[in-house]
Design a protein around this motif. Structure first.
Motif, PDB file in Angstrom:
ATOM      1  N   PHE A 109       5.401   4.819   1.631  1.00 20.13           N
ATOM      2  CA  PHE A 109       5.898   6.132   2.038  1.00 20.13           C
ATOM      3  C   PHE A 109       6.844   6.035   3.230  1.00 20.13           C
ATOM      4  CE2 PHE A 109       5.458  10.308   4.196  1.00 20.13           C
ATOM      5  CZ  PHE A 109       5.917  11.114   3.165  1.00 20.13           C
TER       6      PHE A 109
ATOM      7  N   LEU B 189      -5.740   2.624  -0.423  1.00 16.21           N
ATOM      8  CA  LEU B 189      -4.353   2.855  -0.813  1.00 16.21           C
ATOM      9  C   LEU B 189      -3.633   1.549  -1.117  1.00 16.21           C
ATOM     10  CD1 LEU B 189      -3.268   5.673   1.708  1.00 16.21           C
ATOM     11  CD2 LEU B 189      -3.919   5.917  -0.690  1.00 16.21           C
TER      12      LEU B 189
ATOM     13  N   ASN C  54       0.839  -1.193   0.000  1.00  9.85           N
ATOM     14  CA  ASN C  54       0.000   0.000   0.000  1.00  9.85           C
ATOM     15  C   ASN C  54       0.878   1.248   0.000  1.00  9.85           C
ATOM     16  OD1 ASN C  54       0.320   0.980   3.000  1.00  9.85           O
ATOM     17  ND2 ASN C  54      -0.144  -1.217   3.152  1.00  9.85           N
ATOM     18  N   LEU C  55       0.300   2.361  -0.411  1.00  9.97           N
ATOM     19  CA  LEU C  55       1.048   3.617  -0.529  1.00  9.97           C
ATOM     20  C   LEU C  55       1.518   4.143   0.822  1.00  9.97           C
ATOM     21  CD1 LEU C  55      -0.755   5.707  -3.300  1.00  9.97           C
ATOM     22  CD2 LEU C  55       1.693   5.261  -3.139  1.00  9.97           C
ATOM     23  N   GLY C  56       0.779   3.840   1.880  1.00  9.30           N
ATOM     24  CA  GLY C  56       1.182   4.314   3.200  1.00  9.30           C
ATOM     25  C   GLY C  56       2.489   3.688   3.651  1.00  9.30           C
TER      26      GLY C  56
ATOM     27  N   THR D 132      -1.182  11.243  -2.730  1.00 10.51           N
ATOM     28  CA  THR D 132      -1.717  10.110  -1.970  1.00 10.51           C
ATOM     29  C   THR D 132      -3.068  10.459  -1.355  1.00 10.51           C
ATOM     30  OG1 THR D 132       0.525   9.335  -1.461  1.00 10.51           O
ATOM     31  CG2 THR D 132      -1.261   8.536  -0.055  1.00 10.51           C
TER      32      THR D 132
ATOM     33  N   PHE E 148       4.150  14.067  -3.215  1.00  5.80           N
ATOM     34  CA  PHE E 148       3.797  12.663  -2.977  1.00  5.80           C
ATOM     35  C   PHE E 148       2.614  12.556  -2.023  1.00  5.80           C
ATOM     36  CE2 PHE E 148       5.276   8.182  -2.916  1.00  5.80           C
ATOM     37  CZ  PHE E 148       4.480   7.703  -1.898  1.00  5.80           C
ATOM     38  N   LEU E 149       2.671  13.273  -0.906  1.00 10.72           N
ATOM     39  CA  LEU E 149       1.608  13.190   0.087  1.00 10.72           C
ATOM     40  C   LEU E 149       0.286  13.730  -0.442  1.00 10.72           C
ATOM     41  CD1 LEU E 149       3.461  14.176   3.391  1.00 10.72           C
ATOM     42  CD2 LEU E 149       2.435  11.972   2.840  1.00 10.72           C
TER      43      LEU E 149
ATOM     44  N   LEU F 149       2.180  12.956  -7.690  1.00 15.09           N
ATOM     45  CA  LEU F 149       3.080  11.836  -7.425  1.00 15.09           C
ATOM     46  C   LEU F 149       4.368  11.963  -8.237  1.00 15.09           C
ATOM     47  CD1 LEU F 149       0.518   8.884  -7.367  1.00 15.09           C
ATOM     48  CD2 LEU F 149       1.779   9.792  -5.416  1.00 15.09           C
TER      49      LEU F 149
END
Length: 642
Positions: free
Chosen positions: A143, A198, A138-140, A188, A184-185, A225
């Motif tokens: 990161f 995500l 996942n993107l979290g 997201t 990026f954030l 992104l």
């Protein structure tokens, strides 16, 4: 093997924790063995997982492992979960394999450095962060790894913090990447707001339903992104941190440039190919930025004299190729070049480190020359890497770079102009890389006698990784033979399940072209590369005096590219210094005068009032009675007048 995904990032993390907490109580050899051994075992685990993945049917090549629920807040549910699919399998093999060789090389390179224990602690944290990034589901969690490699780059670039240049370079890398991280954030947040998840598998399934083709939401999210990717993968305008990263130890340069941090942006675009394919405007922006960055950095590399800085600008240029591939929707070609680049760029940096090690830390190529006989292993392996990066047939770089150039020309998202810029960049790459090669290893020695007395080939712990990487630089691209040759493209087929979520559109759709056209374009590129190599040979080996004449006749152009187009100076004048002056103003005027003045003024006022009140308290009864009498008279007088 399905429940052992966590072992890959966990082993370097455990080594980081143990060495980080108890390194001062452990011997140097123990710390090194734990640090290097953990990465080696992680590589072995990665190989076993890759074999397990190959044993599955192509459409079933997805292994997942969820450890626990990490963030359950409202509709947001993020797990501490890892996934292995063809894309992440390639990445962990590159990260752990090349990373392990760099760790082994570091044993010899850092042998006499008093901070070697701290060095390996940082290196293990770097490996853990990058592996978390590429295995996150996942993107979290991605990161977390994204920020981890950013932190480690700061620590390792500024490893020799007693030097101002190293400390400043570390801060520069950290700050520039924070700019990209804002994008990026925001991207997201926008993705979660629109899609409600995500997780990559869920996003891939929902993307065609919740995002309209070319819609504002998906365009904005992917552009944001991409801002993050320009920071990590050093694209215009956020590339300026990467050349300064050369202040760190050479193995750090190899790790950052070849296997870890700078590849994160390219990986992000490939991982989210199902979103970028829905944003044609973003793809055009990515392709343009990649093309311009590739050509721009290549021109700067023509005039640099620091051996590591030439390689730094070549990295920026090669990353531009990868971004161009993603921009024409040839995500598989971009990852293919990422892989081959890891082999020959790691070899180039480690070879440069071997030269620097032999030259007593000298990095100026103008003070080298004639090192072929003194450093035979370094010379031969460096030659293999140079032939690979310029794209000589049979070497790995030829296959991946030619794939990108062909996709740039023939893809439905491509343009002949992209191909032309890519070919010109290939010619410049061949010229500046063989300029570096001839100035370093050929011609007459330009170093002093004291350096000559200490010249020697690096120890085996450094040369063995060079030999292994040299072999990979030759054969590493053979898994991606072009379709026009021997019906290859195995690598593309292997990645196909990951690159075809959006109805098969994630991979570049090439417009029908004859094989003869592909052969012709391939021949043009090879011819230009060979001409550039011969030009470098004529100027920097056959007759070195021509270099001085050429520099004088093109003094204006040389001055511009030697000074790197004054981009750092421009940023300093328009961004850095105004921010510093503005901060000083806010500090000295707003903070000190207004805020502190108000707070201190209240304190002074209270103090003065207290002082006056204290003087009225004399302790004499007659004075208190007199004051009481005067007050009484005044009150009575006021009442009478009223």
């Amino acid at each position: 093997m399905d429940q052992y995904l966590v072992i890959v990032p966990l082993l370097p993390f455990l080594a980081f924790v143990i060495n980080g907490l108890w390194r001062n109580r452990m011997s140097k050899n123990t710390v090194i063995a734990l640090a290097v051994g953990s990465v080696g075992l992680s590589f072995v685990t990665s190989v076993l997982l890759f074999i397990r993945l190959l044993g599955l049917a192509p459409e079933q090549r997805l292994i997942q492992q969820t450890l626990f629920t990490w963030i359950p807040v409202g509709t947001l549910k993020l797990d501490m979960a890892f996934m292995l699919d063809p894309l992440s399998a390639v990445m962990i093999l590159v990260v752990t394999g090349v990373g392990f060789l760099i760790h082994v090389y570091s044993i010899g390179y850092m042998a006499h450095d008093e901070g070697i224990k701290r060095f390996f602690v940082y290196m293990n944290l770097f490996m853990f962060s990058m592996l978390t990034l590429v295995m996150a589901d996942n993107l979290g969690l991605l990161f977390v790894g994204w920020e981890g490699v950013g932190l480690c780059s700061y620590l390792l670039i500024g490893f020799w913090f007693h030097k101002d240049s190293a400390a400043n370079a570390g801060k520069k890398a950290f700050i520039v990447n924070r700019i990209g991280d804002v994008g990026f954030l925001l991207g997201t947040f926008l993705i979660f707001w629109t899609a409600g998840t995500l997780r990559f598998p869920d996003l891939a399934a929902r993307a065609p339903e919740v995002f309209a083709l070319g819609g504002g939401a998906v365009t904005a999210a992917t552009l944001l992104l991409f801002v993050g990717a320009t920071g990590k993968s050093a694209q215009i305008p956020l590339y300026v941190w990467l050349p300064d990263a050369m202040e760190g130890p050479t193995p750090v340069s190899a790790l950052i440039h070849a296997a870890t941090m700078v590849t994160a942006g390219v990986y992000l675009l490939a991982r989210l190919n199902f979103l970028f394919i829905l944003a044609p405007t973003t793809l055009v922006v990515v392709a343009i930025v990649g093309c311009v960055t590739a050509l721009f950095a290549a021109t700067i590399g023509l005039a640099q004299n620091d051996i590591k800085r030439v390689l730094a600008y070549s990295t920026i240029s090669q990353l531009g190729y990868m971004m161009m591939a993603c921009g024409v929707a040839a995500f598989g070609a971009g990852i293919f070049h990422l892989m081959t680049h890891a082999f020959f760029k790691a070899l180039l940096f480690l070879g440069a480190g071997s030269v620097i090690h032999a030259m007593s830390d000298e990095q100026d190529m103008r003070k080298m020359g004639g090192l072929k006989k003194q450093l035979p292993t370094t010379y031969n392996t460096f030659l293999m890497a140079t032939l690979a990066i310029v794209g000589i047939p049979i070497f790995s770089g030829f296959f991946s770079k030619d794939d990108i150039l062909w996709q740039a020309f023939s893809s439905g998202h491509g343009n002949p102009l992209f191909w032309l810029i890519g070919v010109l960049t290939a010619g410049l790459t061949a010229f500046y890389m063989f300029r570096l090669f001839y100035l370093t290893f050929h011609g007459q020695p330009r170093y002093d006698q004291q350096t000559a007395d200490h010249l020697h080939e690096s120890p085996r712990v450094m040369t063995v990784p060079l030999v292994i990487l040299a072999v990979l630089s030759i054969v590493g691209g053979w898994i991606g033979w072009p379709k026009v040759l021997l019906g290859g493209a195995w690598f593309e087929r292997f990645l196909a399940p990951v690159m075809s979520h959006a109805g098969g559109g994630a991979a570049a759709e090439t417009v029908g072209h004859s094989p003869s056209l592909e052969y012709g374009l391939m021949a043009v590129t090879i011819a230009l590369v060979l001409v550039s190599i011969y030009a470098a040979y004529s100027i920097y080996n056959k007759s070195i005096g021509r270099a001085t004449s050429l520099r004088q006749s093109l003094s204006g152009v040389y001055k511009v590219i030697y000074n790197k187009y004054w981009v750092d100076e421009f940023y300093g004048a328009t961004i850095v210094r105004p921010l510093v002056k503005g901060s000083i103003f806010l500090w000295k005027i707003f903070d000190v005068v207004i805020i502190d003045g108000f707070a201190n003024g209240l304190a002074y006022l209270t103090g003065d009032a207290s002082t006056m009140g204290r003087k009225m308290q004399t302790g004499h009864l007659r004075e208190y009675l007199t004051a009481f009498l005067i007050g009484t008279v005044l009150v009575i007088g006021f009442l009478i007048v009223r």
